[in-house]
Write a protein that holds these residues in place. Structure first.
Motif, PDB file in Angstrom:
ATOM      1  N   PRO A   1       0.803  -1.238   0.000  1.00  0.00           N
ATOM      2  CA  PRO A   1       0.000   0.000   0.000  1.00  0.00           C
ATOM      3  C   PRO A   1       0.828   1.275   0.000  1.00  0.00           C
ATOM      4  CG  PRO A   1      -0.835  -1.573   1.625  1.00  0.00           C
ATOM      5  CD  PRO A   1       0.489  -2.088   1.156  1.00  0.00           C
ATOM      6  N   LEU A   2       2.136   1.174   0.299  1.00  0.00           N
ATOM      7  CA  LEU A   2       2.965   2.377   0.363  1.00  0.00           C
ATOM      8  C   LEU A   2       3.427   2.848  -1.017  1.00  0.00           C
ATOM      9  CD1 LEU A   2       5.219   1.404   3.401  1.00  0.00           C
ATOM     10  CD2 LEU A   2       3.161   2.827   3.421  1.00  0.00           C
ATOM     11  N   LEU A   3       3.485   1.957  -1.989  1.00  0.00           N
ATOM     12  CA  LEU A   3       4.029   2.333  -3.288  1.00  0.00           C
ATOM     13  C   LEU A   3       3.173   3.377  -4.017  1.00  0.00           C
ATOM     14  CD1 LEU A   3       5.457  -1.038  -4.642  1.00  0.00           C
ATOM     15  CD2 LEU A   3       6.561   0.748  -3.323  1.00  0.00           C
ATOM     16  N   PRO A   4       1.846   3.257  -4.032  1.00  0.00           N
ATOM     17  CA  PRO A   4       1.073   4.352  -4.642  1.00  0.00           C
ATOM     18  C   PRO A   4       1.268   5.691  -3.939  1.00  0.00           C
ATOM     19  CG  PRO A   4      -0.291   2.392  -4.400  1.00  0.00           C
ATOM     20  CD  PRO A   4       0.974   2.134  -3.648  1.00  0.00           C
ATOM     21  N   VAL A   5       1.464   5.652  -2.621  1.00  0.00           N
ATOM     22  CA  VAL A   5       1.704   6.894  -1.880  1.00  0.00           C
ATOM     23  C   VAL A   5       3.005   7.542  -2.345  1.00  0.00           C
ATOM     24  CG1 VAL A   5       2.079   7.883   0.400  1.00  0.00           C
ATOM     25  CG2 VAL A   5       0.409   6.042   0.097  1.00  0.00           C
ATOM     26  N   LEU A   6       4.067   6.757  -2.441  1.00  0.00           N
ATOM     27  CA  LEU A   6       5.358   7.299  -2.856  1.00  0.00           C
ATOM     28  C   LEU A   6       5.299   7.802  -4.297  1.00  0.00           C
ATOM     29  CD1 LEU A   6       7.658   4.616  -1.227  1.00  0.00           C
ATOM     30  CD2 LEU A   6       7.377   6.992  -0.510  1.00  0.00           C
ATOM     31  N   SER A   7       4.590   7.080  -5.147  1.00  0.00           N
ATOM     32  CA  SER A   7       4.456   7.534  -6.536  1.00  0.00           C
ATOM     33  C   SER A   7       3.755   8.880  -6.608  1.00  0.00           C
ATOM     34  CB  SER A   7       3.687   6.489  -7.340  1.00  0.00           C
ATOM     35  OG  SER A   7       3.532   6.887  -8.678  1.00  0.00           O
ATOM     36  N   LYS A   8       2.721   9.069  -5.802  1.00  0.00           N
ATOM     37  CA  LYS A   8       2.006  10.345  -5.779  1.00  0.00           C
ATOM     38  C   LYS A   8       2.876  11.447  -5.191  1.00  0.00           C
ATOM     39  CE  LYS A   8      -1.845  12.736  -6.266  1.00  0.00           C
ATOM     40  NZ  LYS A   8      -2.445  13.004  -7.596  1.00  0.00           N
ATOM     41  N   VAL A   9       3.656  11.126  -4.176  1.00  0.00           N
ATOM     42  CA  VAL A   9       4.505  12.130  -3.534  1.00  0.00           C
ATOM     43  C   VAL A   9       5.549  12.656  -4.505  1.00  0.00           C
ATOM     44  CG1 VAL A   9       6.310  12.425  -1.787  1.00  0.00           C
ATOM     45  CG2 VAL A   9       4.136  11.371  -1.163  1.00  0.00           C
ATOM     46  N   VAL A  10       6.234  11.758  -5.233  1.00  0.00           N
ATOM     47  CA  VAL A  10       7.297  12.223  -6.117  1.00  0.00           C
ATOM     48  C   VAL A  10       6.732  12.952  -7.336  1.00  0.00           C
ATOM     49  CG1 VAL A  10       8.894  10.426  -5.387  1.00  0.00           C
ATOM     50  CG2 VAL A  10       7.388  10.007  -7.331  1.00  0.00           C
ATOM     51  N   SER A  11       5.469  12.665  -7.702  1.00  0.00           N
ATOM     52  CA  SER A  11       4.872  13.412  -8.812  1.00  0.00           C
ATOM     53  C   SER A  11       4.415  14.798  -8.375  1.00  0.00           C
ATOM     54  CB  SER A  11       3.695  12.628  -9.411  1.00  0.00           C
ATOM     55  OG  SER A  11       2.671  12.436  -8.444  1.00  0.00           O
ATOM     56  N   LEU A  12       3.977  14.931  -7.108  1.00  0.00           N
ATOM     57  CA  LEU A  12       3.545  16.243  -6.601  1.00  0.00           C
ATOM     58  C   LEU A  12       4.726  17.126  -6.221  1.00  0.00           C
ATOM     59  CD1 LEU A  12       0.503  15.289  -4.316  1.00  0.00           C
ATOM     60  CD2 LEU A  12       0.432  16.419  -6.534  1.00  0.00           C
ATOM     61  N   ALA A  13       5.747  16.534  -5.629  1.00  0.00           N
ATOM     62  CA  ALA A  13       6.889  17.328  -5.157  1.00  0.00           C
ATOM     63  C   ALA A  13       8.179  16.586  -5.463  1.00  0.00           C
ATOM     64  CB  ALA A  13       6.767  17.600  -3.654  1.00  0.00           C
ATOM     65  N   PRO A  14       8.662  16.658  -6.697  1.00  0.00           N
ATOM     66  CA  PRO A  14       9.902  15.937  -7.049  1.00  0.00           C
ATOM     67  C   PRO A  14      11.091  16.481  -6.261  1.00  0.00           C
ATOM     68  CG  PRO A  14       8.737  16.739  -9.019  1.00  0.00           C
ATOM     69  CD  PRO A  14       8.081  17.368  -7.835  1.00  0.00           C
ATOM     70  N   GLY A  15      11.965  15.583  -5.886  1.00  0.00           N
ATOM     71  CA  GLY A  15      13.209  15.985  -5.230  1.00  0.00           C
ATOM     72  C   GLY A  15      13.079  16.355  -3.778  1.00  0.00           C
ATOM     73  N   THR A  16      11.930  16.066  -3.143  1.00  0.00           N
ATOM     74  CA  THR A  16      11.763  16.456  -1.738  1.00  0.00           C
ATOM     75  C   THR A  16      12.266  15.396  -0.777  1.00  0.00           C
ATOM     76  OG1 THR A  16       9.506  15.569  -1.748  1.00  0.00           O
ATOM     77  CG2 THR A  16       9.779  17.905  -2.280  1.00  0.00           C
ATOM     78  N   LEU A  17      12.488  14.175  -1.267  1.00  0.00           N
ATOM     79  CA  LEU A  17      12.916  13.116  -0.358  1.00  0.00           C
ATOM     80  C   LEU A  17      14.420  13.208  -0.118  1.00  0.00           C
ATOM     81  CD1 LEU A  17      10.873  10.114  -1.795  1.00  0.00           C
ATOM     82  CD2 LEU A  17      10.278  11.628   0.097  1.00  0.00           C
ATOM     83  N   PRO A  18      14.865  12.946   1.100  1.00  0.00           N
ATOM     84  CA  PRO A  18      16.309  12.956   1.389  1.00  0.00           C
ATOM     85  C   PRO A  18      17.037  11.887   0.579  1.00  0.00           C
ATOM     86  CG  PRO A  18      15.018  13.005   3.416  1.00  0.00           C
ATOM     87  CD  PRO A  18      14.062  12.732   2.311  1.00  0.00           C
ATOM     88  N   GLN A  19      18.321  12.121   0.355  1.00  0.00           N
ATOM     89  CA  GLN A  19      19.114  11.206  -0.464  1.00  0.00           C
ATOM     90  C   GLN A  19      19.118   9.801   0.115  1.00  0.00           C
ATOM     91  OE1 GLN A  19      20.966  11.946  -3.417  1.00  0.00           O
ATOM     92  NE2 GLN A  19      21.009   9.708  -3.454  1.00  0.00           N
ATOM     93  N   ALA A  20      19.275   9.677   1.438  1.00  0.00           N
ATOM     94  CA  ALA A  20      19.363   8.351   2.046  1.00  0.00           C
ATOM     95  C   ALA A  20      18.063   7.577   1.858  1.00  0.00           C
ATOM     96  CB  ALA A  20      19.690   8.486   3.535  1.00  0.00           C
ATOM     97  N   GLN A  21      16.911   8.246   2.026  1.00  0.00           N
ATOM     98  CA  GLN A  21      15.638   7.562   1.851  1.00  0.00           C
ATOM     99  C   GLN A  21      15.377   7.215   0.392  1.00  0.00           C
ATOM    100  OE1 GLN A  21      12.774  10.182   3.792  1.00  0.00           O
ATOM    101  NE2 GLN A  21      12.872   8.945   5.643  1.00  0.00           N
ATOM    102  N   ALA A  22      15.772   8.104  -0.529  1.00  0.00           N
ATOM    103  CA  ALA A  22      15.617   7.790  -1.950  1.00  0.00           C
ATOM    104  C   ALA A  22      16.461   6.581  -2.331  1.00  0.00           C
ATOM    105  CB  ALA A  22      15.996   9.001  -2.798  1.00  0.00           C
TER     106      ALA A  22
END
Length: 809
Positions: free
Chosen positions: A151-172
């Motif tokens: 269930p987390l993958l659709p959330v992450l897909s939506k997050v990176v489409s709304l705000a690209p580059g907001t995730l920290p390098q280690a988490q990406a």
């Protein structure tokens, strides 16, 4: 269309007032505070219907909003209630009373529901970042129990489409590694069957077998979305879901997603090293950084999909899935080769073999679009000519497969997204507009917005006249395509969508008649020919199909497309082309396919665009003097094309002057004057004809004004105009303009005649008013009462009023 029962429920939901809704929310609060059951589920369903059925935002009481959020985040709440609470809160978005937070949610399914509510609140960068970071934290936790990370993958897909580059390098990097594992190392054994609970179920449980290919062969390579089986394991489901979000993640994942921009700066040695590493074993690939590991794994996955797409599927559903996965795989290869140029030559070798197989199969036309886009994007870097596949696409696909709505939309999207890739040297895109217009003619409601973007790129000085004719004949093309489908052998087996109430027997006979074959072939051509043919015989032949719903819909789109066309063509048109376009407007205003309301709407656009052309090049009135005289030479033109006639007469009065063109002579002014004078006399003073409708008062006033303008430039004509205006000032009730004239129309004509007569009493002022200099054409000279033009008009009015013996203010 809703059923009668559904319509009744929606009507009841919309009629509920705020007081009743408040009482209903109080009841929901009581149901949720105790142990919620079926009654609470039913109440939440009704609340969702009430909120979603109304167009305006509903307001819920704060206790209800708070309890909905609490229920959504409760770990012990049934999943059905959580789904309903999330759906209601999403419908309320954006909501000021939302206090939802995902910081302490430990369950991945609950987080996905809460994230759907939070991400629906609008453009909140901090909220999007927090949701993404929390999803990655749960993904990193690797909880042994619960629903797992799916269930987390659709959330992450939506997050990176709304705000690209907001995730920290280690988490990406964490997600990069997990995606590689899910894509490459999913099990190739089918999932175990769930025990039925019977007495003999446990001892006789069969061991799960291997997954198979779409053709039934046992899969010997790694699992992909095209692998088949009866039951799937959790990692296999993660494999499918990871592939579905892969392109979105590659395009916008993390701060290092700008690898494509840096790829050109890498040395050739480094590129070759990456290529060698990515082509070797899994052990060697771990030497790459996490993001490049993902790209290497994604490239290998796409290669596996291309191999699987060559297999013959046993089931129709698997065959459709093959086509969709093939399209997605090629699009992924395009992204990967832009980010890692070292993949380019390996990808080209795969796509060349694939291209030879697909070009001969019309069922695979959709897959040709991303391949063509790939070759257009990378053909220059790889020294590959993309002209052949583009030639095949633009000549064959729209001509043969235009009835497919999905293919038509994707083809229009392909053209729109590839506009910057089409080279002017290729000479393929612009001359192919007749082929593209087939998609527009058959799917005009859905593709009009796409062609509003495409038309400016298609317009060319060499094909502008032919394109204008094609746009005006677009409804006729729709009818011809309908006949082509009806007469084709496949029409009996696969009937496309057409108006079954229409039986155009005579049209079908005409379509097969050799007498009309040349005109139909010209109308259904696939490439611009540089010549235009008169299609009036086809208009008469296809007239029974003018009321067909598809033809009417196409006709409704033409005025908008004409405006877009003229806005683009005026940017590239020289004097000769402008004159040609004006001639086409004059000619075609009387030769249009007779679709209901079509002629009036097109004449409205034609008249405004003819004036725009004259404003752009005032010398047109002198250059086209003979054609304009022929156009305004008969009364019948007034009634069949009133707007166009009015525009032409106004343009003659406005631009037939030496100040606009030194070639304008007194003889030309006199010829136009005599023609328009005879026309005005005929429509106002002669006996009314029983066969012709009344002349509109707008036409009469424009004729009067134009004659006065011409007389102000050739003052020998002033007595003749004054005599004609004096007759119009004494216009009786019941003139030739109609059997039942309106008093306000007659008063308008009398008032205009009086104003023009007063101006002609002072010829120098009349010439200044009707033919002002270029400096007097600015808005200031018409709006400011202290400038010359308003002052002159005011002075003439005072003088004329004094001569009439009226008191002067």
């Amino acid at each position: 269309m809703f059923t009668t029962g559904a319509e009744s429920l929606l009507h009841q939901a919309r009629e509920i007032q705020d007081e009743e809704l408040s009482r209903f929310c109080s009841r929901i609060v009581k149901l949720l505070q105790k142990d919620p059951g079926a009654e609470a589920v039913d109440a939440l369903r009704r609340l969702f219907l009430i909120i979603s059925a109304t167009k305006y935002g509903r307001r819920l009481e704060k206790p209800c909003m708070d309890l909905l959020q609490t229920t959504l985040c409760s770990p012990t709440c049934p999943e059905q209630l959580q789904l309903l609470c999330a759906a209601i809160l999403r419908e309320m978005a954006p909501s000021e009373g939302l206090a939802l937070s995902c910081d302490h949610i430990q369950n991945s399914r609950t987080l996905s529901l809460a994230a759907s509510v939070l991400l629906a609140q609008g453009d909140r960068q901090d909220e999007v970042r927090n949701v993404g970071q929390r999803a990655l934290q749960l993904l990193e936790a690797r909880q042994p129990e619960g629903p797992g990370p799916r269930p987390l993958l659709p959330v992450l897909s939506k997050v990176v489409s709304l705000a690209p580059g907001t995730l920290p390098q280690a988490q990406a990097d964490l997600l990069h590694r997990r995606l590689v594992d899910w894509l490459r190392y999913a099990s190739i054994q089918q999932g175990a069957a769930q025990p039925s609970g019977g007495f003999f179920s446990a001892p006789r449980t069969r061991q799960p077998g291997p997954v198979t290919e779409v053709d039934g062969a046992v899969a010997t390579d790694f699992f992909t979305v095209l692998s088949t089986g009866q039951r799937f394991t959790e990692d296999q489901r993660l494999n499918v879901q990871a592939f579905s979000m892969l392109r979105t993640w590659l395009l916008s994942s993390g701060p290092t997603s700008a690898g494509a921009a840096d790829a050109d700066d890498r040395s050739e040695l480094e590129g070759s090293t990456l290529s060698v590493l990515s082509a070797t074993s899994a052990t060697a690939s771990h030497l790459l950084p996490p993001q490049q590991q993902l790209r290497a794994g994604a490239f290998e996955y796409c290669q596996r999909l291309l191999e699987q797409s060559t297999r013959r599927a046993l089931r129709r559903g698997d065959s459709d899935l093959q086509k969709s996965c093939l399209v997605e795989a090629v699009q992924l290869l395009d992204v990967l080769c832009r980010q890692e140029p070292s993949f380019l030559y390996r990808a080209l070798s795969c796509l060349k073999a694939l291209l030879g197989r697909l070009c001969g199969d019309p069922a695979q036309a959709r897959a040709l679009l991303p391949i063509a886009r790939f070759l257009l994007s990378h053909g220059e870097a790889a020294a590959v000519d993309s002209e052949a596949i583009c030639q095949h696409l633009f000549s064959s696909v729209p001509a043969e497969l235009f009835p497919s709505p999905m293919l038509a939309f994707e083809f229009a999207q392909f053209c729109r997204d590839s506009l910057h890739l089409f080279s002017p040297d290729q000479g393929i895109f612009k001359p192919s507009f007749p082929s593209l217009f087939k998609l527009l003619a058959w799917h005009s409601p859905a593709l009009t917005s796409e062609f509003v973007v495409l038309l400016p790129a298609l317009v060319d000085a060499g094909t502008a006249v032919e394109m204008l004719h094609a746009l005006l004949d677009l409804p006729c093309l729709t009818a011809a395509l309908d006949l082509q489908l009806r007469s084709s052998p496949a029409a009996s087996s696969e009937r496309p969508l057409w108006d079954i109430s229409l039986r155009p027997t005579s049209c079908l006979e005409g379509f097969r008649d050799p007498q009309f074959q040349g005109l139909f072939q010209y109308l259904l051509r696939t490439k611009a020919g540089g010549i235009t043919k008169r299609l009036a015989p086809l208009h008469r032949l296809l007239q029974p199909m003018a009321s067909c719903a598809r033809v009417v819909q196409c006709a409704e789109a033409v005025p908008t497309l004409l405006q877009v066309f003229f806005a683009a063509v005026t940017q590239v048109a020289d004097g000769a082309l402008t004159a040609q376009l004006a001639l086409v407007l004059l000619e075609r205003s009387n030769f249009l396919f007779q679709v209901p309301q079509y002629e009036a709407q097109v004449h409205r656009v034609m008249s405004s665009q003819f004036l725009a052309l004259c404003r752009l090049r005032p010398a047109l009135v002198v250059e086209l003097a003979r054609d304009l005289l022929d156009f305004v030479g008969s009364v019948s033109g007034i009634h069949s094309r009133e707007r166009m006639f009015t525009a032409v007469v106004w343009a003659v009065g406005e631009y037939l002057a030496v100040s606009y063109d030194r070639r304008c002579t007194v003889e030309q002014v006199n010829r136009f004057f005599e023609s328009l004078e005879a026309l005005l006399f005929e429509v106002t003073q002669s006996r009314r004809s029983a066969t012709l409708p009344p002349c509109p008062p707008q036409v009469v006033t424009v004729l009067m004004t134009t004659l006065t303008k011409l007389a102000s430039r050739s003052q020998d004509l002033i007595p003749r105009v004054s005599l004609l205006l004096s007759k119009l000032r004494a216009l009786p009730q019941g003139p030739a303009m109609g059997s039942a004239p309106r008093d306000e129309d007659t008063d308008t004509i009398r008032t205009r005649a009086t104003e023009l007569t007063n101006l002609l009493k002072m010829p120098s002022v009349a010439q200044f008013v009707f033919t002002p200099g270029t400096e007097a054409s600015t808005p200031r000279f018409h709006r400011d009462a202290n400038t010359a033009l308003p002052l002159a008009l005011h002075t003439v009015s005072r003088l004329m009023d004094r001569e009439a013996g009226l008191p002067v203010a």
